[in-house]
Design a protein around this motif. Structure first.
Motif, PDB file in Angstrom:
ATOM      1  N   GLU A 154      37.736  31.392  33.077  1.00 19.72           N
ATOM      2  CA  GLU A 154      36.279  31.453  33.116  1.00 19.72           C
ATOM      3  C   GLU A 154      35.640  30.578  32.047  1.00 19.72           C
ATOM      4  N   SER A 155      36.425  30.098  31.088  1.00 20.36           N
ATOM      5  CA  SER A 155      35.902  29.260  30.011  1.00 20.36           C
ATOM      6  C   SER A 155      36.958  28.236  29.626  1.00 20.36           C
ATOM      7  N   HIS A 156      36.501  26.999  29.354  1.00 15.41           N
ATOM      8  CA  HIS A 156      37.434  25.920  29.032  1.00 15.41           C
ATOM      9  C   HIS A 156      36.827  25.051  27.937  1.00 15.41           C
ATOM     10  N   SER A 157      37.644  24.655  26.963  1.00 12.01           N
ATOM     11  CA  SER A 157      37.218  23.757  25.889  1.00 12.01           C
ATOM     12  C   SER A 157      38.019  22.469  25.981  1.00 12.01           C
ATOM     13  N   ALA A 158      37.329  21.338  25.763  1.00 12.45           N
ATOM     14  CA  ALA A 158      37.978  20.029  25.847  1.00 12.45           C
ATOM     15  C   ALA A 158      37.326  19.089  24.841  1.00 12.45           C
ATOM     16  N   PRO A 159      38.068  18.090  24.346  1.00 13.31           N
ATOM     17  CA  PRO A 159      37.532  17.201  23.320  1.00 13.31           C
ATOM     18  C   PRO A 159      36.577  16.161  23.885  1.00 13.31           C
ATOM     19  N   LEU A 160      35.621  15.768  23.083  1.00 14.81           N
ATOM     20  CA  LEU A 160      34.689  14.701  23.434  1.00 14.81           C
ATOM     21  C   LEU A 160      35.470  13.417  23.707  1.00 14.81           C
ATOM     22  N   GLY A 161      35.172  12.781  24.834  1.00 16.38           N
ATOM     23  CA  GLY A 161      35.888  11.575  25.221  1.00 16.38           C
ATOM     24  C   GLY A 161      37.187  11.839  25.947  1.00 16.38           C
ATOM     25  N   GLY A 162      37.601  13.087  26.014  1.00 15.06           N
ATOM     26  CA  GLY A 162      38.863  13.441  26.663  1.00 15.06           C
ATOM     27  C   GLY A 162      38.669  13.840  28.108  1.00 15.06           C
ATOM     28  N   MET A 163      39.577  14.672  28.614  1.00 17.31           N
ATOM     29  CA  MET A 163      39.575  15.082  30.011  1.00 17.31           C
ATOM     30  C   MET A 163      39.571  16.603  30.097  1.00 17.31           C
ATOM     31  N   ALA A 164      38.920  17.140  31.129  1.00 16.46           N
ATOM     32  CA  ALA A 164      38.893  18.578  31.372  1.00 16.46           C
ATOM     33  C   ALA A 164      39.311  18.851  32.806  1.00 16.46           C
ATOM     34  N   LEU A 165      40.059  19.928  33.007  1.00 19.65           N
ATOM     35  CA  LEU A 165      40.440  20.377  34.340  1.00 19.65           C
ATOM     36  C   LEU A 165      39.892  21.781  34.531  1.00 19.65           C
ATOM     37  N   LEU A 166      38.919  21.941  35.431  1.00 22.03           N
ATOM     38  CA  LEU A 166      38.279  23.224  35.699  1.00 22.03           C
ATOM     39  C   LEU A 166      38.937  23.844  36.923  1.00 22.03           C
ATOM     40  N   ASP A 167      39.558  25.015  36.732  1.00 20.47           N
ATOM     41  CA  ASP A 167      40.373  25.639  37.766  1.00 20.47           C
ATOM     42  C   ASP A 167      39.516  26.364  38.793  1.00 20.47           C
ATOM     43  N   CYS A 168      39.751  26.070  40.065  1.00 19.44           N
ATOM     44  CA  CYS A 168      39.088  26.770  41.166  1.00 19.44           C
ATOM     45  C   CYS A 168      39.958  26.621  42.403  1.00 19.44           C
ATOM     46  N   GLY A 169      40.031  27.675  43.208  1.00 19.55           N
ATOM     47  CA  GLY A 169      40.813  27.619  44.432  1.00 19.55           C
ATOM     48  C   GLY A 169      40.303  28.629  45.438  1.00 19.55           C
ATOM     49  N   PHE A 170      40.806  28.566  46.656  1.00 13.54           N
ATOM     50  CA  PHE A 170      40.378  29.509  47.689  1.00 13.54           C
ATOM     51  C   PHE A 170      41.548  29.857  48.591  1.00 13.54           C
ATOM     52  N   ARG A 171      41.427  31.002  49.261  1.00 12.27           N
ATOM     53  CA  ARG A 171      42.371  31.452  50.261  1.00 12.27           C
ATOM     54  C   ARG A 171      41.561  31.992  51.442  1.00 12.27           C
ATOM     55  N   GLN A 172      42.142  31.911  52.645  1.00 16.70           N
ATOM     56  CA  GLN A 172      41.438  32.385  53.830  1.00 16.70           C
ATOM     57  C   GLN A 172      42.429  32.761  54.904  1.00 16.70           C
ATOM     58  N   GLN A 173      41.951  33.540  55.877  1.00 13.00           N
ATOM     59  CA  GLN A 173      42.729  33.769  57.073  1.00 13.00           C
ATOM     60  C   GLN A 173      42.803  32.464  57.861  1.00 13.00           C
ATOM     61  N   THR A 227      38.468  17.633  38.077  1.00 14.48           N
ATOM     62  CA  THR A 227      38.879  16.866  36.906  1.00 14.48           C
ATOM     63  C   THR A 227      37.701  16.041  36.407  1.00 14.48           C
ATOM     64  N   LEU A 228      37.409  16.137  35.112  1.00 15.15           N
ATOM     65  CA  LEU A 228      36.336  15.379  34.485  1.00 15.15           C
ATOM     66  C   LEU A 228      36.955  14.478  33.416  1.00 15.15           C
ATOM     67  N   ALA A 229      36.788  13.179  33.567  1.00 22.32           N
ATOM     68  CA  ALA A 229      37.329  12.213  32.608  1.00 22.32           C
ATOM     69  C   ALA A 229      36.214  11.700  31.706  1.00 22.32           C
ATOM     70  N   ARG A 230      36.607  11.236  30.517  1.00 26.52           N
ATOM     71  CA  ARG A 230      35.670  10.637  29.561  1.00 26.52           C
ATOM     72  C   ARG A 230      34.477  11.566  29.296  1.00 26.52           C
ATOM     73  N   LEU A 231      34.783  12.735  28.763  1.00 28.12           N
ATOM     74  CA  LEU A 231      33.760  13.761  28.558  1.00 28.12           C
ATOM     75  C   LEU A 231      32.687  13.312  27.578  1.00 28.12           C
ATOM     76  N   LYS A 232      31.442  13.670  27.909  1.00 30.52           N
ATOM     77  CA  LYS A 232      30.284  13.426  27.053  1.00 30.52           C
ATOM     78  C   LYS A 232      29.645  14.771  26.695  1.00 30.52           C
ATOM     79  N   VAL A 233      28.752  14.734  25.717  1.00 31.91           N
ATOM     80  CA  VAL A 233      28.048  15.955  25.334  1.00 31.91           C
ATOM     81  C   VAL A 233      27.261  16.509  26.512  1.00 31.91           C
ATOM     82  N   SER A 234      26.707  15.639  27.337  1.00 30.23           N
ATOM     83  CA  SER A 234      25.903  16.072  28.487  1.00 30.23           C
ATOM     84  C   SER A 234      26.736  16.759  29.567  1.00 30.23           C
ATOM     85  N   ASP A 235      28.067  16.690  29.471  1.00 28.55           N
ATOM     86  CA  ASP A 235      28.928  17.363  30.439  1.00 28.55           C
ATOM     87  C   ASP A 235      29.096  18.847  30.132  1.00 28.55           C
ATOM     88  N   GLU A 236      28.684  19.288  28.970  1.00 30.77           N
ATOM     89  CA  GLU A 236      28.836  20.692  28.594  1.00 30.77           C
ATOM     90  C   GLU A 236      27.885  21.558  29.398  1.00 30.77           C
TER      91      GLU A 236
END
Length: 371
Positions: free
Chosen positions: A188-207, A269-278
């Motif tokens: 539910e919460s993720h921290s990543a360095p400025l200029g780095g990369m973040a991977l935000l986990d999300c998935g789904f399942r269905q019939q 996936t978010l590459a080249r993180l900026k302050v505005s990405d928070e």
């Protein structure tokens, strides 16, 4: 509008055929007749309720001897609210976290409300739908479930009707449902360095979806009262020559479309993180009749660059000495700086300032990362 709000603890694990059941204490919440406040009526009324998740996968380390059977009331009561949710296909990912939450003294919070599928026939009441959100205290798993009521065998006697929901109950006095669609996140919460990369986990399942049903994914960012679209994908759930339609708003953001269609992996996936990405990211998955979402917080950090104005000071009684500490290029900006003094000998003046500088840098770094 009728809502069910589930707050409470995972109170027991119960044995089921091929799996285990999880029982949650709940509250049924209905809108009140008043406006609330200033002498008005209450906004909501609450009634005790129970949610049972059936047939969760059991790992080998969970002994059947530790599972306590769930026993519905001997005499069905139309005032009791007991929701049984059959969980076979789709399965709940990381179900072990739910099964062990009580032993780990973690609270499980859940909210559920009546749900009306997209493009459903107007006035249709069969089946009925609910949508629920469930979070484990301390993180690890967050779920949004779409529940559909199951048909009842009324050959023996007419079904008992639940007094508040006005839905037919099983012979044991429970409202039978099954999970038909779910969206989940393991963080539910993720921290990543400025200029780095973040991977935000999300998935789904269905019939198993019927042929031709379209799959949609949208990622949005909300921050300080404003929002914007980050990425959107529209794709068929079978292989086509055209392939998925991908629309990227934020440069450097991506979702693996093959994993989305094939495995239900909607992670961003978010590459080249900026302050505005928070900010707060919303992962919304839609397929056919159903739509559900997860919310993930992204925190951007940058450890400070710390330097001293002098590499070496010589103390003389008649002349005051000044030492300045400079801290720059850090985020977030609400930091704390402290000076520490350590004893040193005349033979080791350099080590004194090396230790001092190291302490300042360490304190600032861990303040940023661990807050």
């Amino acid at each position: 509008m009728l809502e069910i709000l589930l707050f409470g603890y995972l109170i027991t694990c119960v044995s089921g055929q091929g799996g285990a059941d999880v029982v949650l204490s709940c509250s049924l919440v209905e809108e009140g007749s008043g406006m609330g406040g200033m002498g008005g009526g209450a906004l909501f009324s609450r009634t005790p309720a129970t949610l049972v998740l059936r047939d969760l996968a059991v790992t080998p380390d969970l002994s059947p001897d530790t599972l306590t059977p769930f026993n519905p009331p001997a005499v069905p009561d139309p005032d009791n609210i007991i929701l049984e949710a059959k969980v076979e296909s789709p399965e709940i990912p990381e179900a072990d976290l739910l099964l062990h939450a009580d032993c780990n003294e973690q609270e499980v919070t859940c909210e559920i409300s009546r749900y009306f599928p997209r493009n459903a026939k107007e006035g249709s009441t069969e089946p009925a739908y609910f949508i629920g959100s469930l979070q484990i205290e301390g993180g690890g798993l967050s779920l949004t479930l779409v529940l559909q009521t199951l048909p009842l065998d009324q050959s023996d006697r007419p079904a008992l009707m639940q007094s508040k929901l006005e839905l037919p109950l099983s012979q044991s006095g429970t409202l039978l449902t099954e999970v038909v669609f779910l969206v989940f996140s393991r963080s539910e919460s993720h921290s990543a360095p400025l200029g780095g990369m973040a991977l935000l986990d999300c998935g789904f399942r269905q019939q198993a979806p019927p042929p031709g049903r379209e799959l949609g994914l949208e990622w949005r960012l909300q921050h300080r009262g404003s929002g914007r679209k980050v990425l959107e994908i529209r794709a068929g759930q079978t292989e086509t020559e055209e392939g998925p339609a991908v629309h990227v708003e934020r440069e450097g953001s991506s979702v693996d479309a093959a994993l989305l269609v094939g495995q239900g992996n909607a992670s961003l996936t978010l590459a080249r993180l900026k302050v505005s990405d928070e900010g707060t990211y919303i992962c919304t998955v839609s397929t056919g009749l159903y739509q559900a979402q997860q919310v993930i917080q992204l925190h951007v950090t940058q450890p400070p660059h710390v330097s001293l104005s002098e590499e070496k000071l010589v103390f003389r009684d008649e002349l005051p000495q000044k030492l300045s500490c400079h801290c720059k290029n850090y985020y977030p900006l609400d930091v704390q700086m402290e000076w520490f003094s350590v004893s040193s000998t005349d033979s080791e003046p350099d080590s004194y300032w090396m230790v001092l500088g190291f302490l300042v840098i360490t304190i600032l770094f861990f303040y940023q990362v661990m807050k």
